[in-house]
Design an enzyme around this catalytic site. Sequence first.
Site, PDB file in Angstrom:
ATOM      1  N   GLY A 111       0.902  -1.306  -0.148  1.00  0.00           N
ATOM      2  CA  GLY A 111      -0.042  -0.087   0.037  1.00  0.00           C
ATOM      3  C   GLY A 111       0.739   1.234  -0.037  1.00  0.00           C
ATOM      4  O   GLY A 111       2.186   1.299   0.305  1.00  0.00           O
ATOM      5  N   MET A 115       2.005   9.510   3.535  1.00  0.00           N
ATOM      6  CA  MET A 115       3.159   9.287   4.314  1.00  0.00           C
ATOM      7  C   MET A 115       4.348   8.593   3.737  1.00  0.00           C
ATOM      8  O   MET A 115       5.384   8.700   4.389  1.00  0.00           O
ATOM      9  CB  MET A 115       2.939   8.964   5.929  1.00  0.00           C
ATOM     10  CG  MET A 115       2.001   9.672   6.618  1.00  0.00           C
ATOM     11  SD  MET A 115       2.608  11.211   7.003  1.00  0.00           S
ATOM     12  CE  MET A 115       3.572  10.956   8.272  1.00  0.00           C
ATOM     13  N   VAL A 118       3.699   1.071   2.504  1.00  0.00           N
ATOM     14  CA  VAL A 118       3.781   0.128   3.433  1.00  0.00           C
ATOM     15  C   VAL A 118       4.089  -1.255   2.496  1.00  0.00           C
ATOM     16  O   VAL A 118       3.705  -1.548   1.579  1.00  0.00           O
ATOM     17  CB  VAL A 118       2.279  -0.417   3.890  1.00  0.00           C
ATOM     18  CG1 VAL A 118       2.338  -1.531   5.061  1.00  0.00           C
ATOM     19  CG2 VAL A 118       1.671   1.028   4.399  1.00  0.00           C
ATOM     20  N   VAL A 184      -1.989  -7.158   8.944  1.00  0.00           N
ATOM     21  CA  VAL A 184      -3.597  -7.572   8.866  1.00  0.00           C
ATOM     22  C   VAL A 184      -4.127  -7.978   7.570  1.00  0.00           C
ATOM     23  O   VAL A 184      -4.176  -7.152   6.807  1.00  0.00           O
ATOM     24  CB  VAL A 184      -4.463  -6.554   9.590  1.00  0.00           C
ATOM     25  CG1 VAL A 184      -5.889  -6.699   9.728  1.00  0.00           C
ATOM     26  CG2 VAL A 184      -3.706  -5.924  10.763  1.00  0.00           C
ATOM     27  N   ASP A 227      -8.069  11.433  11.344  1.00  0.00           N
ATOM     28  CA  ASP A 227      -8.080  10.859  10.091  1.00  0.00           C
ATOM     29  C   ASP A 227      -8.928   9.596   9.998  1.00  0.00           C
ATOM     30  O   ASP A 227      -8.281   8.525   9.588  1.00  0.00           O
ATOM     31  CB  ASP A 227      -6.632  10.870   9.416  1.00  0.00           C
ATOM     32  CG  ASP A 227      -6.787  10.866   7.627  1.00  0.00           C
ATOM     33  OD1 ASP A 227      -7.798  11.022   7.316  1.00  0.00           O
ATOM     34  OD2 ASP A 227      -5.971  10.459   7.218  1.00  0.00           O
ATOM     35  N   LYS A 229     -11.264   7.025   8.606  1.00  0.00           N
ATOM     36  CA  LYS A 229     -11.838   6.813   7.593  1.00  0.00           C
ATOM     37  C   LYS A 229     -11.717   5.318   6.991  1.00  0.00           C
ATOM     38  O   LYS A 229     -10.912   4.530   7.729  1.00  0.00           O
ATOM     39  CB  LYS A 229     -11.085   7.654   6.436  1.00  0.00           C
ATOM     40  CG  LYS A 229      -9.707   7.208   6.242  1.00  0.00           C
ATOM     41  CD  LYS A 229      -8.948   7.986   5.238  1.00  0.00           C
ATOM     42  CE  LYS A 229      -7.553   7.921   4.980  1.00  0.00           C
ATOM     43  NZ  LYS A 229      -6.859   8.344   4.245  1.00  0.00           N
ATOM     44  N   ALA A 231     -10.349   3.669   4.802  1.00  0.00           N
ATOM     45  CA  ALA A 231      -9.142   3.054   4.518  1.00  0.00           C
ATOM     46  C   ALA A 231      -8.079   2.850   5.443  1.00  0.00           C
ATOM     47  O   ALA A 231      -7.101   2.171   5.660  1.00  0.00           O
ATOM     48  CB  ALA A 231      -8.514   4.046   3.330  1.00  0.00           C
ATOM     49  N   ASN A 232      -8.521   3.511   6.704  1.00  0.00           N
ATOM     50  CA  ASN A 232      -7.689   3.481   8.003  1.00  0.00           C
ATOM     51  C   ASN A 232      -8.218   2.381   8.915  1.00  0.00           C
ATOM     52  O   ASN A 232      -7.740   2.174  10.101  1.00  0.00           O
ATOM     53  CB  ASN A 232      -7.615   4.843   8.523  1.00  0.00           C
ATOM     54  CG  ASN A 232      -6.427   5.642   7.985  1.00  0.00           C
ATOM     55  OD1 ASN A 232      -5.390   5.079   7.232  1.00  0.00           O
ATOM     56  ND2 ASN A 232      -6.528   6.844   8.370  1.00  0.00           N
TER      57      ASN A 232
END
Lengths: 467, 197
Positions: A111, A115, A118, A184, A227, A229, A231-232
């Site tokens: 990903g 920032m 990953v 995960v 943040d 959302k 996606a997090n």
Amino acid sequence: MIAYRDECDSQLLVELLHARLDRVEEEQVTIHLERCAACRQELDQLTAPDAWWQDTQSILKDSDSLATPVEIAPSQPIDNAVAWVVNLLKPATNINAIGMLDHWPVREVIGQGGMGVVVKVWDEELHRPLAVKLLSPMLASSGASRQRFFREAQAAAAVVHPNIVPIYTVATESVLPYLVMPFVAGGNLQQRIDREGPLPLTEVLSVGVQIAEALVAAHRFGLVHRDIKPANILLDDGGHRVLLSDFGLARTIDDASLTNSGMVAGTPQYMSPEQARGMSIDHRSDLYSLGAVLYAMATGRPPVRGDSTLAVLRRVGEDQPIPVYEINETMPLWLDRLIQRFLEKKVELRIASALDAVELLRSSLAHVRAPVRNPLVKELQTPSRSSLSRRILAVGLLAAMLVVGYVSWPTKPSTEKVATVSSQKHYNKISNNQFTAKDEMSFDSDIPTRLNELESKLQAIRESIPK
Amino acid sequence: MAIPDTRHSLIRRLVDRADASAWSEFCTVYEPVIYRFAKRFNLQDADAREVSQEVLLTVSRKVESFDTLANGRFRGWLSKLARNAAVDLLRKRRERPTGGSDIFWLLSVVPAFDLEPSQAFLQEARHQQFHWAAEQIRQSSQPMTWQAFWLTAVENLPATDVAHKLGMNVGSVYVARCRTLARIKSLIEPFLEEDAS
């Protein structure tokens, strides 16, 4: 293009100039360029007209400071994530790895975000996959971003909670700073919504409860996530436990060092109106975002949409989202009232704390699973005209149920027995929290519809009762 | 860095006040341009700074009403604003009115006073845009890439010599040289209102 190319091709030169070729192609075209003076000249012309080359020379030639290259890690475009990550890795010692990051064999890039990137690595000692979040080189060269990155590590590491992604290691001495977290496997909530559309009502509420629980823990430490959302929000393999990740923007409430920079941090579709306007925010901003996530789970799309970040930012404070049941008619009317408690634009009217949110979501979930035993909390019920009519209604309903029970009980003893056994099975499954997705679908999906029908019938009955 | 195919015209972005980065880019480049332009009018350092602030303020107030679709007018407008601000300041500083035409007076105090000032202004603007953009790209370039660009494009050395000196091949030197100028160009283009449509 696998075949070896050694011919003049203007289109390839354009692609080369704009760094759009892969490594092998780039090498081939560069080799051709080495031999072909005509193509070198053409590349010059494709870059810019002669006047630009002349100006480059005449305008820049006297500048000593520009003549010296900068000896720092160069910035890279985010969309070349894979390329720059691979370039940083040492050659792999393992056939399954694309390279080594310190002692970690890197399996793949999983990903990328604002920032950094990953990657998935393999922990050889404990035989488990891990996720490593690398700060992008562009940010690693800036002090503020580095600080923010480490703050993420500190913030997340301080909060230990089953619904928050733990941080195992922080590496500060490496080429690029990175964080090590568990891998995960179930992907994130955004991917799930994109794939499957709206989720069933019980899952909307159960994911909501878990995020609210995570927020109770984080807010206790004075941390605002900032943040939240889809996606997090990561899903574990079975999809039943969710983990809140990416405290990248989280910071202690009293730390105003970055708020002054005027940067818009966060994802506008899920941002509270106060955050979108750049005003000071507290834990209730996260509760708004949680509401937006609930909305997205129930409808398959965020409450506020717009063509650009700016348009979304403007709308966050102004538009009223379309009611949930208008987009997804399997959802009950009260879910909209519940989500509205979170999406309240005025902070002081919004649900007050993560703890209150847990209570509200939990009791709603209990209601969905056993509607008779667990009545809906008062604030979510349809406003009624008088308590008298409600009482008459209750008596009437009770009478009706008794009649139905009396009629069905003695006539069909055998089927009733079967039904009892199967519902007992369901109950066990739920209490062990082990039911499969398929069970859950058949068990849940018709309840909201039936509740909806009941609710509208009740409304009709209520209206027929004279005052 | 990949080069964006199109960047929105800076003037377009200026009209949208919420775009803070456009303002900071604009001011970074144009403040020194106006300052140096004002110095051509024999203004003192403090006065030249006053002129550049005055002009930037005017732009911020009036850019919304500026017709961004009209080609080639923005820098002309800017240079007129700068000239007027400079001349106004000169008038204020003029101790004793000498009578006669303003033009004769101006010609006497400004040695290189140009009736059509936009040419000088354009030169200053181009100079500043190039320096600013080159610095941005230098900051984000590999040292080898930057040197290959600098030695061939600015110092005009033959590519083969540069390749030998840097231990690269000629093809890579060309790629570095061209990509770097393309990136510089992509930063400057938003300043050119020819792209404003």
